[in-house]
Design a protein around this motif. Sequence first.
Motif, PDB file in Angstrom:
ATOM      1  N   LEU A 157      29.160   2.200  17.637  1.00  0.00           N
ATOM      2  CA  LEU A 157      30.625   1.842  17.941  1.00  0.00           C
ATOM      3  C   LEU A 157      31.068   3.410  17.718  1.00  0.00           C
ATOM      4  O   LEU A 157      30.816   4.092  16.529  1.00  0.00           O
ATOM      5  CB  LEU A 157      31.097   0.987  17.216  1.00  0.00           C
ATOM      6  N   HIS A 158      31.981   3.996  18.451  1.00  0.00           N
ATOM      7  CA  HIS A 158      32.597   5.339  18.336  1.00  0.00           C
ATOM      8  C   HIS A 158      34.277   5.151  17.705  1.00  0.00           C
ATOM      9  O   HIS A 158      34.324   6.162  17.097  1.00  0.00           O
ATOM     10  CB  HIS A 158      32.700   5.836  19.718  1.00  0.00           C
ATOM     11  N   GLY A 159      34.811   4.331  18.025  1.00  0.00           N
ATOM     12  CA  GLY A 159      36.177   4.454  17.467  1.00  0.00           C
ATOM     13  C   GLY A 159      36.855   2.824  17.414  1.00  0.00           C
ATOM     14  O   GLY A 159      36.224   1.937  17.722  1.00  0.00           O
ATOM     15  N   LEU A 160      38.174   2.884  16.681  1.00  0.00           N
ATOM     16  CA  LEU A 160      38.791   1.787  16.484  1.00  0.00           C
ATOM     17  C   LEU A 160      40.022   1.986  17.053  1.00  0.00           C
ATOM     18  O   LEU A 160      40.829   3.183  16.815  1.00  0.00           O
ATOM     19  CB  LEU A 160      39.024   1.403  15.065  1.00  0.00           C
ATOM     20  N   GLU A 161      40.640   0.815  17.888  1.00  0.00           N
ATOM     21  CA  GLU A 161      42.127   1.162  18.251  1.00  0.00           C
ATOM     22  C   GLU A 161      42.929   0.681  17.371  1.00  0.00           C
ATOM     23  O   GLU A 161      43.204  -0.430  16.880  1.00  0.00           O
ATOM     24  CB  GLU A 161      42.387   0.318  19.491  1.00  0.00           C
ATOM     25  N   ALA A 162      43.702   1.678  16.688  1.00  0.00           N
ATOM     26  CA  ALA A 162      44.625   1.569  15.531  1.00  0.00           C
ATOM     27  C   ALA A 162      46.001   1.235  15.866  1.00  0.00           C
ATOM     28  O   ALA A 162      46.533  -0.002  15.416  1.00  0.00           O
ATOM     29  CB  ALA A 162      44.619   2.702  14.674  1.00  0.00           C
ATOM     30  N   ASP A 163      46.814   1.879  16.933  1.00  0.00           N
ATOM     31  CA  ASP A 163      48.033   1.863  17.047  1.00  0.00           C
ATOM     32  C   ASP A 163      48.177   0.856  18.534  1.00  0.00           C
ATOM     33  O   ASP A 163      47.789   1.495  19.670  1.00  0.00           O
ATOM     34  CB  ASP A 163      48.716   2.997  17.361  1.00  0.00           C
ATOM     35  N   HIS A 164      48.804  -0.294  18.238  1.00  0.00           N
ATOM     36  CA  HIS A 164      48.704  -1.421  19.274  1.00  0.00           C
ATOM     37  C   HIS A 164      49.916  -2.278  19.092  1.00  0.00           C
ATOM     38  O   HIS A 164      50.314  -2.342  17.879  1.00  0.00           O
ATOM     39  CB  HIS A 164      47.437  -2.006  19.336  1.00  0.00           C
ATOM     40  N   HIS A 165      50.615  -2.616  19.730  1.00  0.00           N
ATOM     41  CA  HIS A 165      51.640  -3.606  19.747  1.00  0.00           C
ATOM     42  C   HIS A 165      51.753  -4.639  18.939  1.00  0.00           C
ATOM     43  O   HIS A 165      52.515  -5.521  18.465  1.00  0.00           O
ATOM     44  CB  HIS A 165      52.450  -3.910  20.960  1.00  0.00           C
ATOM     45  N   ASP A 166      50.328  -5.210  18.982  1.00  0.00           N
ATOM     46  CA  ASP A 166      49.937  -6.561  18.322  1.00  0.00           C
ATOM     47  C   ASP A 166      49.359  -6.157  16.812  1.00  0.00           C
ATOM     48  O   ASP A 166      49.019  -7.241  16.146  1.00  0.00           O
ATOM     49  CB  ASP A 166      48.865  -7.274  18.827  1.00  0.00           C
ATOM     50  N   HIS A 167      49.363  -4.947  16.296  1.00  0.00           N
ATOM     51  CA  HIS A 167      49.230  -4.554  15.038  1.00  0.00           C
ATOM     52  C   HIS A 167      50.472  -4.248  14.140  1.00  0.00           C
ATOM     53  O   HIS A 167      51.630  -3.609  14.680  1.00  0.00           O
ATOM     54  CB  HIS A 167      48.337  -3.227  14.915  1.00  0.00           C
ATOM     55  N   SER A 168      50.467  -5.046  13.129  1.00  0.00           N
ATOM     56  CA  SER A 168      51.698  -4.654  11.945  1.00  0.00           C
ATOM     57  C   SER A 168      51.620  -3.311  11.532  1.00  0.00           C
ATOM     58  O   SER A 168      50.137  -2.773  11.691  1.00  0.00           O
ATOM     59  CB  SER A 168      51.666  -5.692  11.040  1.00  0.00           C
ATOM     60  N   PRO A 169      52.583  -2.604  10.858  1.00  0.00           N
ATOM     61  CA  PRO A 169      52.019  -1.294  10.244  1.00  0.00           C
ATOM     62  C   PRO A 169      50.954  -1.507   9.122  1.00  0.00           C
ATOM     63  O   PRO A 169      50.086  -0.608   8.908  1.00  0.00           O
ATOM     64  CB  PRO A 169      53.501  -0.943   9.516  1.00  0.00           C
ATOM     65  N   ALA A 170      50.995  -2.547   8.579  1.00  0.00           N
ATOM     66  CA  ALA A 170      50.043  -2.459   7.451  1.00  0.00           C
ATOM     67  C   ALA A 170      48.506  -2.834   8.167  1.00  0.00           C
ATOM     68  O   ALA A 170      47.519  -2.296   7.607  1.00  0.00           O
ATOM     69  CB  ALA A 170      50.132  -3.861   6.613  1.00  0.00           C
ATOM     70  N   GLU A 171      48.539  -3.508   9.291  1.00  0.00           N
ATOM     71  CA  GLU A 171      47.066  -3.599  10.040  1.00  0.00           C
ATOM     72  C   GLU A 171      46.745  -2.284  10.608  1.00  0.00           C
ATOM     73  O   GLU A 171      45.631  -1.777  10.640  1.00  0.00           O
ATOM     74  CB  GLU A 171      47.536  -4.682  11.250  1.00  0.00           C
ATOM     75  N   ARG A 172      47.735  -1.633  11.183  1.00  0.00           N
ATOM     76  CA  ARG A 172      47.382  -0.151  11.787  1.00  0.00           C
ATOM     77  C   ARG A 172      46.754   0.753  10.344  1.00  0.00           C
ATOM     78  O   ARG A 172      45.802   1.367  10.698  1.00  0.00           O
ATOM     79  CB  ARG A 172      48.436   0.808  12.137  1.00  0.00           C
TER      80      ARG A 172
END
Length: 284
Positions: free
Chosen positions: A213-228
């Motif tokens: 795996l190369h990367g993780l999608e961090a900033d997404h509208h289904d993520h809370s600030p804590a989850e990001r």
Amino acid sequence: MIDLHLHSTASDGTTPPAELVREAAAAGLTVAALTDHDTTGGWAAAAAALPAGLTLIRGAELSCRWHGPDESIALHLLAYLFDPAQPELAAALARVRQSRLGRAERMVDLMRADGIPVDWDDVLAHAAGGTVGRPHLAAALIRAGLVTDTQEAFGPQWLGRRYRLPKADLDVFEALSLVRAAGGVTVFAHPRASVRGKVVPDHLFAELAAAGLHGLEADHHDHSPAERAEVRRHAAELGLFTTGSSDYHGTHKKVRIGEYTTAPESLERLLSAATGVTPITGVG
């Protein structure tokens, strides 16, 4: 601006690929990734309509599943710049699309058995050859006047539980191997989106990274600030890059193109790891 997660009518978006790239340019994007579910069907139309100055990253969002010792959890992998002609990957995606199609038809049968006026031929007509998913069934419920929007259709009394059926997903480690063999780059899509349901255990991040795996999608509208923040922590610990993306589906979701974006240095890492196909830039 760089948005690495957009959907068209080739799967469950509401915007045709050619129109989507024009919308992306109008929204101020300089780089856009077309990542329809389990298909590359929109690539050619998007590339042919590419506006001057917009770079297209060709990709797909793969329906995957992690099989743990005591549970099985669905997850999505964003695959970028892979060779779509790689036989094993192409065959695997075809199997998933066929499973999606059969699943959707069975869900329609369940609803019709309860007297709900949803017609399978109508669903297929509106899908217009795209990979059929629950949003197409949601759209049918909206047309029938039974729900007001996709969010309501995805509620437990409709497609979220009562009429939801499983589909045959790719094993996530198999998917990683297939994409790597096709010269592609993988990013775990919205990995901590607890609003969508059960998320994978922490130890899986390291196992996926070890498998390529190369990367993780961090900033997404289904993520809370804590989850990001949690996603960024995992990425830093494992040496993975992070992305930000809108996951745009047109009118199916209340999110705009470029609502979340990816840093240029993450894009550079993605491009340097890819050996399948190259990005395409519109020249006008």
